[in-house]
Write an enzyme that holds these catalytic residues in place. Structure first.
Site, PDB file in Angstrom:
ATOM      1  N   ASP A 220       0.854  -1.195   0.000  1.00  0.00           N
ATOM      2  CA  ASP A 220       0.000   0.000   0.000  1.00  0.00           C
ATOM      3  C   ASP A 220       0.883   1.235   0.000  1.00  0.00           C
ATOM      4  O   ASP A 220       2.110   1.115  -0.035  1.00  0.00           O
ATOM      5  CB  ASP A 220      -0.966  -0.015   1.204  1.00  0.00           C
ATOM      6  CG  ASP A 220      -2.299   0.634   0.860  1.00  0.00           C
ATOM      7  OD1 ASP A 220      -2.287   1.786   0.400  1.00  0.00           O
ATOM      8  OD2 ASP A 220      -3.349  -0.003   1.035  1.00  0.00           O
ATOM      9  N   HIS A 293      -2.799   3.055  -4.758  1.00  0.00           N
ATOM     10  CA  HIS A 293      -2.180   2.670  -3.477  1.00  0.00           C
ATOM     11  C   HIS A 293      -0.756   2.151  -3.697  1.00  0.00           C
ATOM     12  O   HIS A 293      -0.374   1.117  -3.152  1.00  0.00           O
ATOM     13  CB  HIS A 293      -3.037   1.619  -2.757  1.00  0.00           C
ATOM     14  CG  HIS A 293      -4.306   2.181  -2.164  1.00  0.00           C
ATOM     15  ND1 HIS A 293      -4.313   3.040  -1.088  1.00  0.00           N
ATOM     16  CD2 HIS A 293      -5.614   2.023  -2.513  1.00  0.00           C
ATOM     17  CE1 HIS A 293      -5.555   3.383  -0.785  1.00  0.00           C
ATOM     18  NE2 HIS A 293      -6.378   2.779  -1.639  1.00  0.00           N
ATOM     19  N   GLU A 356      -9.667   2.620  -5.518  1.00  0.00           N
ATOM     20  CA  GLU A 356      -9.258   3.990  -5.211  1.00  0.00           C
ATOM     21  C   GLU A 356      -8.040   4.435  -6.011  1.00  0.00           C
ATOM     22  O   GLU A 356      -7.007   4.772  -5.439  1.00  0.00           O
ATOM     23  CB  GLU A 356      -8.975   4.111  -3.707  1.00  0.00           C
ATOM     24  CG  GLU A 356     -10.217   3.863  -2.878  1.00  0.00           C
ATOM     25  CD  GLU A 356      -9.982   4.004  -1.372  1.00  0.00           C
ATOM     26  OE1 GLU A 356     -10.905   4.461  -0.688  1.00  0.00           O
ATOM     27  OE2 GLU A 356      -8.912   3.644  -0.879  1.00  0.00           O
TER      28      GLU A 356
HETATM   29  C1  TNX Z   1     -10.863   1.936   1.976  1.00  0.00           C
HETATM   30  S1  TNX Z   1     -11.583  -0.919   1.197  1.00  0.00           S
HETATM   31  C2  TNX Z   1      -9.768   1.260   1.497  1.00  0.00           C
HETATM   32  C3  TNX Z   1      -8.582   1.104   2.336  1.00  0.00           C
HETATM   33  C4  TNX Z   1      -8.725   1.821   3.658  1.00  0.00           C
HETATM   34  C5  TNX Z   1     -10.116   1.594   4.192  1.00  0.00           C
HETATM   35  C6  TNX Z   1     -10.357   2.174   5.547  1.00  0.00           C
HETATM   36  C7  TNX Z   1     -10.582  -0.486   0.130  1.00  0.00           C
HETATM   37  C8  TNX Z   1     -10.605  -1.293  -1.046  1.00  0.00           C
HETATM   38  N1  TNX Z   1      -9.796   0.592   0.308  1.00  0.00           N
HETATM   39  O1  TNX Z   1      -7.434   1.519   1.641  1.00  0.00           O
HETATM   40  O2  TNX Z   1      -7.766   1.351   4.542  1.00  0.00           O
HETATM   41  O3  TNX Z   1     -11.044   2.150   3.284  1.00  0.00           O
HETATM   42  O4  TNX Z   1     -11.597   1.737   6.060  1.00  0.00           O
END
Ligand code: TNX
Length: 783
Positions: A220, A293, A356
């Protein structure tokens, strides 16, 4: 028994003092003391079918376990049971062939019954004469042994030192098999790394509750945690960050701890863990995040980004614009990384992230724009889809399938992908309807980084409120799906993101006992689940978690309230998960005098101020009751709040005298995600004197919650002209609660109309970009 034990101990100590081996005096073996433990059938997850019958069977050091001829096992399904037994009983079970001549000994018989349907199933029959286990597969036998382990309560016992234990097990007939094939728990080791021994314990515990997948989030923005031999800078650079944010992301100004943080798991450690998990029937699914990420990887290899860098591993949380650029160099890098990943993990799935991924850099990059044209893609979402498809093709050629977060649906799904639906159920529904397998992990049920109880009494968490009863009420299969489509829901998992979880103790606290509730959701047939019965079974079962030294949250012991409202005041209906508890409650801040009520009683409060309450073994909770003149108004809205954040008792929540806190917990706030304006109306029986109106609004961009663009206020008065004012809200106020105050200068208000104009869309580059943001309101007060 007690006296006998004491004598034994005194003898043991004396014997040691005079230098004798206490077990061998004058050449004679001294038999260890035997203690008998009563088993019980508080089994979690609850077996699909179970019937208690008469009598009992006792396991002793003389009991033999007799195996039928089996298909060759890839792991020894008895090893874990034997290991725990030898620690807790002081002996291991002797093994025999099933067809060896039967003597008088007590026996556990394992009979191979090939059945094609559910290879994880088993039947277990405990009768006074024998224990008979019928299984088709090693996984079923492993689970039968976990059930036996739970029935014996051996985990609740201290280790057997100078004692042998016999286990008196109640007679019972169990036929059992899981509801879903994919039963998972996830662990993020990037935001905070966990020691390998803890990861083993985490796997131990999930297998104890008959879960079978461990999703290991290894890369990440804040750190790369898997050794890749071909790219040493991933270890030397990407595994480390300069420092870490202190406190919650929403606090301003940011504070950092100034301490370098990091580490990674070596390939040797990973192999050890994979083998450890396999002995427990657990498949480890590694996640290598792409294309987003990726900041930690870019800090080591900036040439994989669209801009020159330099980059640093992130020291705070959230979503970052610098992501992998879809160049040939990046694909070569990722393919080489994946080659090493494949060689370490036998899992048929590799998780490639996909969530994301801001498109900011891709939009600005002439290389990406040219690639979009060359590949005839629609836009940057098409480019993300192209990225994922290429990786999928590569992995498929090595016999692996991909799992991705639900963003991989955007721009077109890769042909063989399995989707992990985290932004609610909708991604999962869409994927299942188009014939793809789905693992459900919707945030509001499965995010164990959320609070599990009142944030006021809980350690810092990311936000949200997911109580264990909500987890237990989770149904992974949405009603919307046809029977055929529903078959694509292969199971679910809970996620443990560790931004705010910086130690093994806290990880256990956040995961347990919620993970136990999830285990039951995933194993037990839906129609056999019942919350009150589960709580009584779980509360009896907690002794095992205590024996296993799990730092679980004591939420079952914590009091809750149902909030009732009447003309003048607030009623608190005292609730506890464990029945018949005494609730202590007080109003004075020194908490010198406590009144007592019982579970199910209601206490009424007609005066404003705090109420403190607790049970014998819980922390003290606090509710602040500060009603305004709006308390007795009728309230309506043109658009109802979302069913995800309906507010406690719907719109009434907006004027109940109970302020929503900045750690939003979903009950105190009403939330809208309309993307268009709506109106809230407060109507009074008879006009009230109004000097000012206050409107509480939440801003938490990480959770997609934004201030509205503007709030229009109209106060209608019987005798005075209408008061009208529009307030532009600060659209970028950071995180926290913001209160808009409108001064109305002494008006007699008959009704108050609030027109809320939300932001239409989350801006580019932010979490949830392009979606309608949330508007969170609480409280509306009239003074
Ligand atoms: C979203 S769930 C994210 C994570 C974060 C999390 C915190 C997901 C696919 N991505 O990178 O840690 O929310 O709740």
């Amino acid at each position: 028994m007690r006296t006998q034990r004491l004598v034994g101990k005194v003898f043991f100590i004396c014997a040691v003092l005079i230098g004798l081996n206490p077990f061998e005096i004058h050449g004679q073996a001294f038999p260890p003391e035997v203690e008998t433990i009563e088993g019980n059938v508080f089994i979690v997850p609850k077996p699909a079918s179970m019937q208690e019958t008469d009598g009992h069977f006792t396991i002793t050091a003389e009991t033999r376990i007799c195996l039928d001829r089996f298909s060759p096992f890839s792991f020894d399904p008895l090893a874990v049971f034997q290991g725990v037994l030898s620690k807790k009983a002081g002996y291991t079970l002797k093994m025999d062939e099933l067809d060896a001549a039967a003597g008088d000994e007590s026996r556990i018989l394992v009979i191979y019954t090939p059945r094609a349907d559910n290879l994880e199933g088993y039947s277990l029959s405990i009768t006074p004469g024998a224990i008979i286990i019928r299984v088709a597969h090693e996984q079923g036998l492993f689970y039968a042994m976990q059930t036996l382990r739970q029935i014996s309560r051996m985990d609740a016992m201290p280790d057997a030192v100078d004692v042998q234990r016999a286990w008196r097990l109640p007679a019972v007939e169990i036929t059992d098999a899981p509801r879903f094939p994919y039963r998972g728990l996830h662990l993020d080791v990037c935001r905070h790394m966990m020691p390998l021994d803890f990861v083993k314990e985490y796997i131990d515990l999930l297998a104890f509750y008959k879960m079978n997948r461990f999703h290991w989030h290894l890369t990440d923005d804040q750190g790369w945690r898997i050794e890749i031999k071909r790219y040493p800078k991933l270890q030397d650079v990407a595994a480390w960050r300069k420092e870490t944010l202190i406190g919650h992301y929403s606090e301003t100004p940011d504070r950092y701890d100034g301490t370098r943080y990091g580490g990674y798991y070596t390939q040797e450690q990973i192999k050890e863990l994979v083998a450890y998990a396999a002995e427990r029937g657990v498949t480890i699914i590694p996640e290598i995040e792409m294309p987003g990420h990726a900041l930690a990887a870019l800090s080591a290899y900036p040439e994989l980004a669209c801009t020159p860098g330099p980059f640093e591993a992130a020291t705070t949380w959230g979503v970052f614009d610098d992501v992998f650029c879809p160049t040939e160099e990046t694909f070569t890098f990722l393919e080489n990384v994946l080659d090493e990943v494949i060689s370490l993990f036998p899992s048929p799935y590799i998780h490639i992230g996909g969530d994301e991924c801001p498109k900011v850099r891709w939009k600005e990059s002439s290389f990406c724009q040219q690639l979009i044209r060359d590949q005839d893609l629609k836009d940057e979402h098409g480019l993300q889809s192209y990225f994922i498809r290429r990786i999928e093709t590569y992995l498929n050629a090595s016999g692996k399938n991909i799992i991705g977060w639900d963003e991989i649906l955007e721009g077109g799904l890769a042909p063989n992908a399995t989707v992990m639906s985290w932004r609610g159920f909708s991604g999962g529904i869409e994927a299942a309807q188009s014939g793809h397998d789905v693992i459900m992990t919707p945030g509001s049920y499965c995010y164990f980084d959320h609070y599990q109880d009142d944030p006021g009494t809980e350690p810092l968490a990311i936000g949200g409120l997911t109580r264990i009863e909500k987890v237990y009420a989770f149904n992974p299969v949405p009603d919307k799906l046809s029977t055929e489509e529903a078959k694509h829901i292969i199971g679910a998992q809970a996620n443990l993101w560790t931004e705010y979880i910086d130690s093994p103790a806290k990880a256990e606290y956040m995961a347990y006992p919620r993970a136990v509730a999830l285990a039951e959701v995933l194993w037990t047939p839906a129609d056999q689940r019942e919350w009150p019965e589960f709580t009584s079974r779980l509360s009896q079962h907690l002794e095992r978690l205590e024996g296993l030294k799990v730092n679980y949250a004591r939420t079952l012991k914590s009091p809750m309230v149902d909030i009732l409202l009447r003309q003048k005041g607030l009623g608190l209906l005292w609730k506890t998960n464990i029945p018949n508890q005494v609730i202590f409650h007080a109003r004075d801040s020194t908490q010198a005098i406590w009144s007592e009520s019982m579970t199910g009683d209601t206490t009424w409060y007609d005066t404003p101020g705090p109420v403190y309450f607790r049970t014998k073994s819980s922390a003290t909770k606090r509710i602040d009751f500060n009603p305004s003149k709006a308390f007795n108004a009728t309230i309506l809205s043109t658009v109802a709040p979302s069913s995800t954040y309906p507010g406690r008792q719907g719109l009434t929540c907006l004027k109940d005298g109970l302020e929503g806190k900045k750690d939003f917990n979903g009950e105190d706030w009403c939330g809208w995600s309309t993307g268009s304006p709506f109106t809230i109306l407060l109507d009074f029986d008879r006009p009230v004197h109004c000097d000012s109106i206050r409107i509480g609004l939440l801003s938490s961009p990480g959770a997609w919650i934004y201030m509205p663009q503007e709030v229009g206020v109209e106060v209608i008065s019987p005798a005075q002209p209408m008061f009208k004012q529009t307030v532009k809200a600060n659209s970028n106020p950071g995180n926290g609660k913001n209160t808009i105050v409108i001064t109305t200068h002494s008006i007699q208000a008959q009704s108050i109309r609030l027109k809320i104009v939300p932001l239409l869309m989350i801006p580019e580059g932010r979490a949830g970009a392009g979606k309608a943001p949330w508007t969170f309101i609480d409280e509306i007060s009239v003074y």
